[in-house]
Design a protein around this motif. Structure first.
Motif, PDB file in Angstrom:
ATOM      1  N   ALA A   8       0.824  -1.213   0.000  1.00 50.38           N
ATOM      2  CA  ALA A   8       0.000   0.000   0.000  1.00 50.38           C
ATOM      3  C   ALA A   8       0.856   1.260   0.000  1.00 50.38           C
ATOM      4  N   ILE A   9       1.976   1.222   0.717  1.00 49.03           N
ATOM      5  CA  ILE A   9       2.862   2.395   0.751  1.00 49.03           C
ATOM      6  C   ILE A   9       3.558   2.557  -0.596  1.00 49.03           C
ATOM      7  N   GLY A  10       4.073   1.457  -1.123  1.00 45.21           N
ATOM      8  CA  GLY A  10       4.694   1.455  -2.449  1.00 45.21           C
ATOM      9  C   GLY A  10       5.753   2.529  -2.627  1.00 45.21           C
ATOM     10  N   ASP A  11       5.867   3.028  -3.876  1.00 47.57           N
ATOM     11  CA  ASP A  11       6.861   4.059  -4.194  1.00 47.57           C
ATOM     12  C   ASP A  11       6.344   5.462  -3.900  1.00 47.57           C
ATOM     13  N   LEU A  12       5.020   5.612  -3.878  1.00 51.59           N
ATOM     14  CA  LEU A  12       4.435   6.952  -3.726  1.00 51.59           C
ATOM     15  C   LEU A  12       4.189   7.341  -2.272  1.00 51.59           C
ATOM     16  N   GLY A  13       4.166   6.363  -1.384  1.00 51.43           N
ATOM     17  CA  GLY A  13       3.902   6.661   0.024  1.00 51.43           C
ATOM     18  C   GLY A  13       2.408   6.634   0.316  1.00 51.43           C
ATOM     19  N   LEU A  14       2.075   6.785   1.567  1.00 53.84           N
ATOM     20  CA  LEU A  14       0.682   6.716   2.011  1.00 53.84           C
ATOM     21  C   LEU A  14       0.450   7.882   2.968  1.00 53.84           C
ATOM     22  N   LYS A  15      -0.532   8.716   2.635  1.00 56.49           N
ATOM     23  CA  LYS A  15      -0.784   9.914   3.453  1.00 56.49           C
ATOM     24  C   LYS A  15      -1.494   9.537   4.747  1.00 56.49           C
ATOM     25  N   PRO A  16      -0.939   9.925   5.906  1.00 58.38           N
ATOM     26  CA  PRO A  16      -1.586   9.596   7.172  1.00 58.38           C
ATOM     27  C   PRO A  16      -2.785  10.493   7.464  1.00 58.38           C
ATOM     28  N   THR A  17      -3.589  10.082   8.422  1.00 56.55           N
ATOM     29  CA  THR A  17      -4.718  10.905   8.858  1.00 56.55           C
ATOM     30  C   THR A  17      -4.176  12.049   9.715  1.00 56.55           C
ATOM     31  N   VAL A  29       5.403  -1.623  14.985  1.00 55.42           N
ATOM     32  CA  VAL A  29       6.605  -2.468  14.996  1.00 55.42           C
ATOM     33  C   VAL A  29       7.476  -2.144  13.790  1.00 55.42           C
ATOM     34  N   ALA A  30       6.848  -1.959  12.635  1.00 56.91           N
ATOM     35  CA  ALA A  30       7.597  -1.626  11.414  1.00 56.91           C
ATOM     36  C   ALA A  30       8.346  -0.299  11.584  1.00 56.91           C
ATOM     37  N   GLN A  31       7.700   0.669  12.245  1.00 57.81           N
ATOM     38  CA  GLN A  31       8.369   1.955  12.473  1.00 57.81           C
ATOM     39  C   GLN A  31       9.511   1.802  13.477  1.00 57.81           C
ATOM     40  N   LEU A  32       9.271   1.064  14.566  1.00 57.47           N
ATOM     41  CA  LEU A  32      10.320   0.861  15.570  1.00 57.47           C
ATOM     42  C   LEU A  32      11.509   0.100  14.994  1.00 57.47           C
ATOM     43  N   ALA A  33      11.221  -0.806  14.042  1.00 60.28           N
ATOM     44  CA  ALA A  33      12.291  -1.599  13.410  1.00 60.28           C
ATOM     45  C   ALA A  33      13.016  -0.816  12.322  1.00 60.28           C
ATOM     46  N   GLY A  34      12.539   0.397  12.034  1.00 55.04           N
ATOM     47  CA  GLY A  34      13.194   1.221  11.014  1.00 55.04           C
ATOM     48  C   GLY A  34      12.868   0.801   9.599  1.00 55.04           C
ATOM     49  N   LEU A  35      11.702   0.174   9.390  1.00 48.38           N
ATOM     50  CA  LEU A  35      11.301  -0.276   8.056  1.00 48.38           C
ATOM     51  C   LEU A  35      10.338   0.700   7.400  1.00 48.38           C
ATOM     52  N   VAL A  36       9.593   1.423   8.213  1.00 49.29           N
ATOM     53  CA  VAL A  36       8.632   2.426   7.735  1.00 49.29           C
ATOM     54  C   VAL A  36       8.869   3.696   8.532  1.00 49.29           C
ATOM     55  N   ARG A  39       8.020  13.872   4.830  1.00 46.67           N
ATOM     56  CA  ARG A  39       7.268  14.882   4.067  1.00 46.67           C
ATOM     57  C   ARG A  39       5.768  14.599   4.061  1.00 46.67           C
ATOM     58  N   GLY A  40       5.246  14.286   5.250  1.00 43.59           N
ATOM     59  CA  GLY A  40       3.798  14.117   5.398  1.00 43.59           C
ATOM     60  C   GLY A  40       3.250  12.808   4.855  1.00 43.59           C
ATOM     61  N   LYS A  41       4.122  11.814   4.647  1.00 42.41           N
ATOM     62  CA  LYS A  41       3.656  10.517   4.147  1.00 42.41           C
ATOM     63  C   LYS A  41       4.385   9.384   4.850  1.00 42.41           C
ATOM     64  N   PHE A  42       3.715   8.224   4.909  1.00 41.38           N
ATOM     65  CA  PHE A  42       4.402   6.996   5.323  1.00 41.38           C
ATOM     66  C   PHE A  42       5.199   6.532   4.122  1.00 41.38           C
ATOM     67  N   VAL A  43       6.496   6.287   4.312  1.00 41.21           N
ATOM     68  CA  VAL A  43       7.334   5.779   3.226  1.00 41.21           C
ATOM     69  C   VAL A  43       8.157   4.598   3.727  1.00 41.21           C
ATOM     70  N   LEU A  44       8.651   3.806   2.780  1.00 37.99           N
ATOM     71  CA  LEU A  44       9.522   2.680   3.122  1.00 37.99           C
ATOM     72  C   LEU A  44      10.952   3.185   3.226  1.00 37.99           C
ATOM     73  N   THR A  45      11.660   2.736   4.220  1.00 40.12           N
ATOM     74  CA  THR A  45      13.066   3.154   4.387  1.00 40.12           C
ATOM     75  C   THR A  45      13.947   2.358   3.441  1.00 40.12           C
ATOM     76  N   ARG A  46      15.175   2.820   3.307  1.00 37.85           N
ATOM     77  CA  ARG A  46      16.140   2.109   2.469  1.00 37.85           C
ATOM     78  C   ARG A  46      16.374   0.702   3.025  1.00 37.85           C
ATOM     79  N   LYS A  47      16.411   0.597   4.364  1.00 38.85           N
ATOM     80  CA  LYS A  47      16.602  -0.694   5.020  1.00 38.85           C
ATOM     81  C   LYS A  47      15.494  -1.672   4.622  1.00 38.85           C
ATOM     82  N   CYS A  48      14.257  -1.190   4.554  1.00 36.11           N
ATOM     83  CA  CYS A  48      13.120  -2.044   4.189  1.00 36.11           C
ATOM     84  C   CYS A  48      13.218  -2.450   2.728  1.00 36.11           C
ATOM     85  N   ARG A  49      13.565  -1.513   1.873  1.00 43.30           N
ATOM     86  CA  ARG A  49      13.664  -1.828   0.440  1.00 43.30           C
ATOM     87  C   ARG A  49      14.739  -2.872   0.173  1.00 43.30           C
TER      88      ARG A  49
END
Length: 200
Positions: free
Chosen positions: A121-130, A179-186, A190-200
């Motif tokens: 869902a996050i993909g390359d474009l990111g996902l805008k949070p509420t 958990v994904a955020q704490l693990a440094g994967l998400v 810039r106002g979006k959920f994105v995947l980190t380099r570590k996750c990619r």
């Protein structure tokens, strides 16, 4: 912590403390650690007088070190030293704890299914949070319906039929995202959920 009168005796006899070691000269629970060491120093000095302060300090350090190696019933047979490692340095105590390094991650594991859906869902474009910083409600509802298909568990039926008003109502997804955020994967960028380099 000193046991109560009716607690099991720390010596391991199976009797109540008041019927066993309470008040006896060998009662470790009723005497502080410092007092026990002081008694041992006095006993050693009576047998052979110490010649210097350094000798007393060396004897005291050795005694304290030996006491740290004793297994204690209140630590389930572990010594104070082992317990310190378990609590504060679990990954540096291979003699006490072993962690499996041969872990095969299966895509059937529920948290992995949820995580992979989140990554998609996050993909390359990111996902805008509420406004509250959660995942978008539309994604949460759609994924809850997909995840609960063919599952008659009452909790999942609740998810399928619109019981979600925010990400926090979908507890499994919420925990996976945290958990994904704490693990440094998400992360948020810039106002979006994105995947980190570590996750990619």
């Amino acid at each position: 912590m000193k046991p109560g009168r009716n607690d099991p005796c720390p010596c391991g006899s199976g009797k109540k403390y008041k019927q066993c070691c309470l008040g006896t000269p060998g009662d470790r629970a009723s005497r502080g650690s410092a007092q026990v060491i002081a008694d041992k120093i006095a006993e050693a000095a009576a047998e052979r007088p110490f010649e210097s302060l350094e000798e007393i300090n060396a004897f005291t350090a050795q005694l304290a070190n030996e006491r740290n190696q004793w297994s204690l019933a209140e630590f389930c047979g572990l010594s104070p030293e082992q317990m310190t490692y378990v609590l504060y340095r679990p990954f540096d105590s291979p003699k006490t704890i072993e962690f499996s390094t041969d872990i095969e991650v299966s895509s059937d594991i529920r948290i992995m299914r949820i995580f992979m859906a989140l990554v998609e869902a996050i993909g390359d474009l990111g996902l805008k949070p509420t406004a509250r910083g959660n995942l978008p409600l539309k994604f949460c509802k759609a994924f809850a319906r997909e995840l609960s298909q063919g599952d008659d568990d009452e909790r999942h039926l609740y998810l399928r039929y619109g019981g979600i008003r925010s990400e926090t109502d979908f507890h499994e997804l919420h925990c996976t995202r945290l958990v994904a955020q704490l693990a440094g994967l998400v992360r948020k960028y810039r106002g979006k959920f994105v995947l980190t380099r570590k996750c990619r």
